[in-house]
Design an enzyme around this catalytic site. Structure first.
Site, PDB file in Angstrom:
ATOM      1  CE1 TYR A  21      -3.312  -1.285   3.662  1.00 55.57           C
ATOM      2  CE2 TYR A  21      -5.373  -0.147   3.218  1.00 55.57           C
ATOM      3  CZ  TYR A  21      -4.028  -0.338   2.952  1.00 55.57           C
ATOM      4  OH  TYR A  21      -3.413   0.401   1.981  1.00 55.57           O
ATOM      5  NE  ARG A  66      -6.723  -6.075  -2.258  1.00 57.74           N
ATOM      6  CZ  ARG A  66      -6.943  -4.877  -2.787  1.00 57.74           C
ATOM      7  NH1 ARG A  66      -6.332  -4.532  -3.918  1.00 57.74           N
ATOM      8  NH2 ARG A  66      -7.746  -4.020  -2.190  1.00 57.74           N
ATOM      9  CG  HIS A  73      10.815  -8.124  16.086  1.00 57.10           C
ATOM     10  ND1 HIS A  73      11.389  -7.495  17.150  1.00 57.10           N
ATOM     11  CD2 HIS A  73      10.823  -7.239  15.065  1.00 57.10           C
ATOM     12  CE1 HIS A  73      11.736  -6.274  16.799  1.00 57.10           C
ATOM     13  NE2 HIS A  73      11.404  -6.076  15.541  1.00 57.10           N
ATOM     14  CE  LYS A 124      -5.955  -2.295   0.297  1.00 53.50           C
ATOM     15  NZ  LYS A 124      -5.175  -1.166  -0.181  1.00 53.50           N
ATOM     16  CD  GLU A 170       1.595  -0.561  -6.010  1.00 54.18           C
ATOM     17  OE1 GLU A 170       0.376  -0.753  -6.215  1.00 54.18           O
ATOM     18  OE2 GLU A 170       2.217  -1.152  -5.110  1.00 54.18           O
TER      19      GLU A 170
HETATM   20  N1  PDD Z   1      -5.086   1.847  -1.547  1.00 51.06           N
HETATM   21  N2  PDD Z   1      -1.650   0.199  -4.887  1.00 51.06           N
HETATM   22  C1  PDD Z   1      -1.513   0.639  -3.624  1.00 51.06           C
HETATM   23  C2  PDD Z   1      -0.155   0.736  -3.049  1.00 51.06           C
HETATM   24  C3  PDD Z   1      -2.662   0.986  -2.883  1.00 51.06           C
HETATM   25  O1  PDD Z   1      -2.532   1.401  -1.618  1.00 51.06           O
HETATM   26  C4  PDD Z   1      -3.939   0.884  -3.498  1.00 51.06           C
HETATM   27  C5  PDD Z   1      -5.208   1.239  -2.774  1.00 51.06           C
HETATM   28  C6  PDD Z   1      -4.022   0.422  -4.815  1.00 51.06           C
HETATM   29  C7  PDD Z   1      -5.343   0.270  -5.532  1.00 51.06           C
HETATM   30  O2  PDD Z   1      -6.014  -0.884  -5.071  1.00 51.06           O
HETATM   31  P1  PDD Z   1      -7.609  -1.001  -5.149  1.00 51.06           P
HETATM   32  O3  PDD Z   1      -8.008  -0.722  -6.552  1.00 51.06           O
HETATM   33  O4  PDD Z   1      -7.882  -2.404  -4.771  1.00 51.06           O
HETATM   34  O5  PDD Z   1      -8.151   0.007  -4.176  1.00 51.06           O
HETATM   35  C8  PDD Z   1      -2.852   0.085  -5.478  1.00 51.06           C
HETATM   36  C9  PDD Z   1      -6.228   2.048  -0.688  1.00 51.06           C
HETATM   37  C10 PDD Z   1      -7.423   2.626  -1.350  1.00 51.06           C
HETATM   38  C11 PDD Z   1      -5.780   2.789   0.549  1.00 51.06           C
HETATM   39  O6  PDD Z   1      -4.703   2.484   1.018  1.00 51.06           O
HETATM   40  O7  PDD Z   1      -6.510   3.644   1.050  1.00 51.06           O
END
Ligand code: PDD
Length: 266
Positions: free
Chosen positions: A12, A31, A82, A127, A159
Site C-alpha cells: 500500500y 516506493r 499460500h 510497505k 522506527e
Molecule cells: N505509515 N514507517 C512506518 C512503519 C510507516 O508505517 C510509515 C507511514 C512511515 C513513514 O513513511 P512516510 O513518510 O512515507 O509516510 C515509516 C503510513 C502513513 C500509514 O501506514 O498510514
C-alpha cells in the site's frame, strides 16, 4: 478469497495532497514499485493510469487537503493456498479522505512516545499490508497515553510503528540509515532534503537506544502527521520537555514546502 484478506498479501501507499496537488508523488509511486517488486507482483497500472486514478479521487485543484490510501493485493484465487496460481488478477483499491488540520497543542506541547522491542519481520522496507505488529504497537502506545511506539532491535532504534524517527543531538539531525529494518519514509527523505537545502547538518547512522534517551530533541515523520516533536519518552521529558528550536525551524520549512505544493510549484 482475496489474498489481501486471507494472507495480508499486498502492499500500500498513503499519499497526501494539498489543494489538489500531490506531495512527492513520483517518490511514492517509486516506493510502490519497489514494494511490488519485493513481493513479486507486477504493477497492474501504468504510471499514467495511477496519476489519472489519483487525480480522479481528489478532483481538480483547488480541492481540500486529502490523503489517498491505495492498496494492491495479489487478487482472489478460488481457494486458499499460500502459493498463488497463475492468472489471478490483482485487486486495486484506492480511496481519498480529508486531512485533518494538526491539533495546535502539538506545536506547543509535543507528543508522548513509548519504546518497545521491534517485534516485526526483517523486510520492513516493504510497505506491506501485513500490519498486525504495528496495530499492536499503536494500541500499546494508546494504552500508555502516548501517540506512538518507537521500536528498537539489538539495542538500536529502528522506527515508529507508523512513522520514522529522527533524533537531534548538538544541532545535528540523526536518523537510522535506510535498510531492510525500516520503511524508507517519504517524509523522512523530505525532512533530510530540506535540512540539506537550508544548511542543517544531518547524519544517517545507527542510533543506540541510549542516544535516543539522551537526545536534545526527537521527531517523528510520516505522510499523515508530517514532522512531529516528541516531548516525552517512556514518561520522561525529552530535552527540556518542550518542542525544540530545531523542530520549530524544520516545521516552518515543511509548512513552506507544503504551500509550494499547494500552489503547484513543486
Ligand atoms: N505509515 N514507517 C512506518 C512503519 C510507516 O508505517 C510509515 C507511514 C512511515 C513513514 O513513511 P512516510 O513518510 O512515507 O509516510 C515509516 C503510513 C502513513 C500509514 O501506514 O498510514
Amino acid at each position: 478469497m482475496d489474498r489481501g484478506f486471507i494472507f495480508g498479501d499486498g502492499v500500500y501507499e498513503v499519499i497526501p495532497s494539498y489543494g489538489g496537488y500531490f506531495l512527492r508523488l513520483e517518490q511514492h509511486l517509486n516506493r510502490l514499485d519497489a514494494s511490488l517488486a519485493s513481493i513479486r507482483l507486477d504493477n497492474p497500472l501504468s504510471r499514467q493510469e495511477w496519476r489519472s486514478v489519483l487525480r480522479h479521487l481528489v478532483g481538480a485543484p483547488p480541492t481540500p487537503d486529502q490523503s489517498v490510501y491505495l492498496q494492491i493485493t495479489r487478487g482472489a484465487p478460488p481457494r486458499r493456498d499460500h502459493l498463488c496460481p497463475d492468472g489471478v488478477s490483482p485487486t486495486v483499491f484506492a480511496s481519498a479522505s480529508p486531512i485533518k488540520p494538526r491539533d495546535p497543542k502539538i506545536a506547543t506541547h509535543g507528543v508522548a512516545c513509548i519504546t518497545r522491542p521491534d517485534i516485526r519481520w526483517q523486510r520492513c522496507e516493504v510497505k506491506s499490508t501485513s500490519l498486525v505488529a504495528a496495530v499492536m504497537m499503536r494500541r500499546e502506545a494508546e494504552d500508555a497515553g502516548a501517540l506512538e511506539t518507537i521500536m528498537h532491535r539489538d539495542g538500536m532504534v529502528t522506527e515508529g510503528a507508523v512513522s520514522n524517527v529522527l533524533v537531534i543531538e548538538s544541532d545535528t539531525i540523526m536518523t537510522p540509515p535506510i535498510s531492510h529494518l525500516l520503511l524508507p519514509g517519504i517524509t523522512r527523505e523530505l525532512a533530510l532534503l530540506l535540512a540539506e537545502e537550508h544548511g542543517i547538518r544531518y547524519l544517517e547512522e545507527p542510533i543506540p537506544l541510549a542516544t535516543l534517551r539522551n537526545a536534545d530533541e526527537i521527531w517523528l515523520s510520516s505522510s499523515t502527521r508530517e514532522v512531529l516533536p516528541v516531548t516525552r519518552l517512556d514518561g520522561e521529558p525529552v530535552g527540556d520537555g518542550q518542542p525544540g528550536q530545531l523542530w520549530q525551524r524544520m516545521d516552518r520549512l515543511y509548512q513552506a514546502y507544503k504551500e509550494q505544493v499547494r500552489n503547484g510549484d513543486v
